[in-house]
Design a protein around this motif. Sequence first.
Motif, PDB file in Angstrom:
ATOM      1  N   ASP A  43      -1.031  -1.113  -7.651  1.00  0.00           N
ATOM      2  CA  ASP A  43      -1.814  -0.457  -8.533  1.00  0.00           C
ATOM      3  C   ASP A  43      -1.768   0.976  -8.367  1.00  0.00           C
ATOM      4  O   ASP A  43      -2.476   1.815  -9.053  1.00  0.00           O
ATOM      5  CB  ASP A  43      -3.259  -0.907  -8.464  1.00  0.00           C
ATOM      6  CG  ASP A  43      -3.811  -0.675  -7.147  1.00  0.00           C
ATOM      7  OD1 ASP A  43      -3.084  -0.479  -5.960  1.00  0.00           O
ATOM      8  OD2 ASP A  43      -5.137  -0.751  -6.822  1.00  0.00           O
ATOM      9  N   LEU A  76      -3.430   1.364 -19.628  1.00  0.00           N
ATOM     10  CA  LEU A  76      -3.038   1.478 -17.974  1.00  0.00           C
ATOM     11  C   LEU A  76      -4.281   1.636 -17.240  1.00  0.00           C
ATOM     12  O   LEU A  76      -4.462   0.628 -16.176  1.00  0.00           O
ATOM     13  CB  LEU A  76      -2.070   2.353 -17.739  1.00  0.00           C
ATOM     14  CG  LEU A  76      -1.403   2.287 -16.162  1.00  0.00           C
ATOM     15  CD1 LEU A  76      -0.965   0.763 -15.928  1.00  0.00           C
ATOM     16  CD2 LEU A  76      -0.565   3.241 -15.727  1.00  0.00           C
ATOM     17  N   SER A 108      -3.884  -7.514 -14.329  1.00  0.00           N
ATOM     18  CA  SER A 108      -2.493  -7.516 -13.829  1.00  0.00           C
ATOM     19  C   SER A 108      -2.477  -6.143 -12.992  1.00  0.00           C
ATOM     20  O   SER A 108      -2.870  -5.199 -13.628  1.00  0.00           O
ATOM     21  CB  SER A 108      -1.384  -8.050 -14.635  1.00  0.00           C
ATOM     22  OG  SER A 108      -1.296  -7.226 -15.825  1.00  0.00           O
ATOM     23  N   ARG A 151       1.741  -2.716 -14.206  1.00  0.00           N
ATOM     24  CA  ARG A 151       1.968  -3.001 -15.616  1.00  0.00           C
ATOM     25  C   ARG A 151       3.115  -2.170 -16.015  1.00  0.00           C
ATOM     26  O   ARG A 151       3.761  -2.407 -17.334  1.00  0.00           O
ATOM     27  CB  ARG A 151       0.604  -2.740 -16.378  1.00  0.00           C
ATOM     28  CG  ARG A 151      -0.151  -4.011 -15.724  1.00  0.00           C
ATOM     29  CD  ARG A 151      -1.381  -4.172 -17.246  1.00  0.00           C
ATOM     30  NE  ARG A 151      -2.282  -2.908 -17.226  1.00  0.00           N
ATOM     31  CZ  ARG A 151      -3.398  -2.777 -16.447  1.00  0.00           C
ATOM     32  NH1 ARG A 151      -3.826  -3.600 -15.442  1.00  0.00           N
ATOM     33  NH2 ARG A 151      -4.225  -1.707 -16.766  1.00  0.00           N
ATOM     34  N   GLU A 152       3.409  -0.772 -15.559  1.00  0.00           N
ATOM     35  CA  GLU A 152       4.303  -0.119 -16.174  1.00  0.00           C
ATOM     36  C   GLU A 152       5.607   0.088 -15.243  1.00  0.00           C
ATOM     37  O   GLU A 152       6.686   0.198 -15.570  1.00  0.00           O
ATOM     38  CB  GLU A 152       3.998   1.206 -16.511  1.00  0.00           C
ATOM     39  CG  GLU A 152       3.062   1.178 -17.778  1.00  0.00           C
ATOM     40  CD  GLU A 152       2.665   2.643 -18.251  1.00  0.00           C
ATOM     41  OE1 GLU A 152       3.298   3.573 -17.954  1.00  0.00           O
ATOM     42  OE2 GLU A 152       1.710   2.693 -19.221  1.00  0.00           O
ATOM     43  N   LYS A 156       7.219  -6.594 -12.263  1.00  0.00           N
ATOM     44  CA  LYS A 156       6.242  -5.935 -13.046  1.00  0.00           C
ATOM     45  C   LYS A 156       5.212  -7.002 -13.734  1.00  0.00           C
ATOM     46  O   LYS A 156       5.098  -8.261 -13.927  1.00  0.00           O
ATOM     47  CB  LYS A 156       7.105  -5.414 -14.187  1.00  0.00           C
ATOM     48  CG  LYS A 156       7.698  -4.229 -13.939  1.00  0.00           C
ATOM     49  CD  LYS A 156       8.197  -3.476 -14.880  1.00  0.00           C
ATOM     50  CE  LYS A 156       7.227  -2.984 -16.105  1.00  0.00           C
ATOM     51  NZ  LYS A 156       8.112  -2.256 -17.296  1.00  0.00           N
ATOM     52  N   ASN A 157       4.185  -6.436 -14.146  1.00  0.00           N
ATOM     53  CA  ASN A 157       2.928  -7.169 -14.747  1.00  0.00           C
ATOM     54  C   ASN A 157       2.437  -8.439 -13.990  1.00  0.00           C
ATOM     55  O   ASN A 157       2.636  -9.469 -14.429  1.00  0.00           O
ATOM     56  CB  ASN A 157       3.534  -7.620 -16.156  1.00  0.00           C
ATOM     57  CG  ASN A 157       2.133  -7.729 -16.803  1.00  0.00           C
ATOM     58  OD1 ASN A 157       1.334  -7.102 -17.119  1.00  0.00           O
ATOM     59  ND2 ASN A 157       2.176  -8.604 -17.767  1.00  0.00           N
ATOM     60  N   ALA A 181      -8.136  -2.328 -17.114  1.00  0.00           N
ATOM     61  CA  ALA A 181      -7.600  -2.187 -18.111  1.00  0.00           C
ATOM     62  C   ALA A 181      -8.775  -1.943 -19.181  1.00  0.00           C
ATOM     63  O   ALA A 181      -9.973  -2.219 -19.117  1.00  0.00           O
ATOM     64  CB  ALA A 181      -7.082  -3.637 -18.560  1.00  0.00           C
TER      65      ALA A 181
END
Length: 536
Positions: A210, A222, A304, A307-308, A351-352, A469
Amino acid sequence: MGRMMGFMLMGLIFLGLGSARAEDAPGRTMARQATAGMTPWITTDHANHEILRQKFTSGSDVTKACLSCHNEAGSQVMQTIHWTWRDPHSAEEEKIGKAGLTLNNFCISIHGNEPRCTSCHAGYGWKDKSFDFTDQTKIDCLVCHEQTGTYKKFPTMAGMPVDKPKKFGGKTFNPPDYNAVAQSVARPTRQNCGTCHFFGGGGDGVKHGDLDSSMFMPNKALDVHMDGKGKNFNCTRCHTTVAHDIAGRSYRTPAFETRKSLVEDDLTDKISCESCHTATPHRVGSKPNDHTDKVACQTCHIPSFAREKPTKMWWDWSKAGVKKDGKPYVEKGPYGKPVYMTKKGDMRWEKNVRPEYFWFNGSIETLTAKDKVDPTGEIAVNRPLGQQDDPNARIFPFKVHRAKQPMDAEANNLVIPQLFGNKKSDAYWKHYDWNRAVAGGMEKAGLPFSGELAFAETSYVFPITHMVAPKDNSVACAECHTREGGRMSAANLTGFYMPGRDTGGPLEASGWAIVLATLVGVVGHGALRVLARRKD
């Protein structure tokens, strides 16, 4: 029937959650009050200070100038974990912390690897055990306070900037303009914090999941708090600081010990969600407020991580050492990230990623290289503490990084390899000899090694607290309250009944037995009444 009952309960919860998302939720109002009128103080323009106009030739020279005015800052910094790399509340003999015997399952330990690892230390020159932790001139003020963005510490020089241009990893590092960077100093920004914390483990997003470079300037999708076009919080907005001591979790030391809000105590650290949003953040009477005593806010509001940018989820050291044409090589896979390196072995990036969930009271228990382990199963190098009956524990999201790392097969303890060093050292990255590297690393840590090497499967957890989020993307009720593939794995979260997940158990059977008995009683009573009337 049991499944229907579960879905009915989930439907009621969902309706409550929908109401809780209304703009009039008290948590939103309280958060606005907590963050209103809190414009950070601005330091004086240091370009006007005569002492910073002298000719500086090193970072230590700048530190001396800083300490001539900030005469208590040196002693303050030296009490913090950013300087000691030790849990401030652990006993000396436990040696908990990076500077102690604590391990991870990434590059494992700093012992013998100091010049590489300490490139992210808030000091200059920690290259081995001879480093003087009492010398205030070795404190690096600039890494946290300079604002030009040009100040860089070279990755393999024990936290020192270069004195002439030098390349590393395809990048060129230039000597700092010490006068320019010294005159730019101000309150730390995300750039200052992220320089180290976004690149822990030697790369972008490697460790935490994170925290990565996408958080330098995230959008609202994000992170709703750090959104560059919205709240635009810096790290210090939540990680509040007193006398250079920055609020946050440290091994067994929780990030906070009480769950007060600013409404109750305006001196409370703003490090917990409750400090701004209170423990009842949703609309009065809504179902989510019934969860906050057992479920962390992050569990619902961080669906999650990574994410990027991808994060590393698997690392197999046992596969390291293979060469092509007699030379070390790198093979890249998805996201352009290495999936094999001669120096490091196999690895997997994702990812994610959906978190794993554990009871967590804010403390994490950590193995050291002295601790005996059971090699027959997955070894938890660290693990979250807390259980259902712990009033401070909540169900909390984690990244779990899994690996295969070296251990002493005779003594049954995880070991410390020396990875980094020159050709005269025992460094694995120079000789690709595991026994030599482990013997050298353990010797530098002051620990024995039997010479019997094996590789153990391990896990290492990171609490997920960033990448919050938007409310519309929070975890849906049915993602947890479901029997198949739900987030709340019964493997980690046992000892309690969860509607929708725990269908068909004794509790539900007894409940339906009561319902059936009641129904039989009502029907029987009605039948008796009808028969009695007919007799009359």
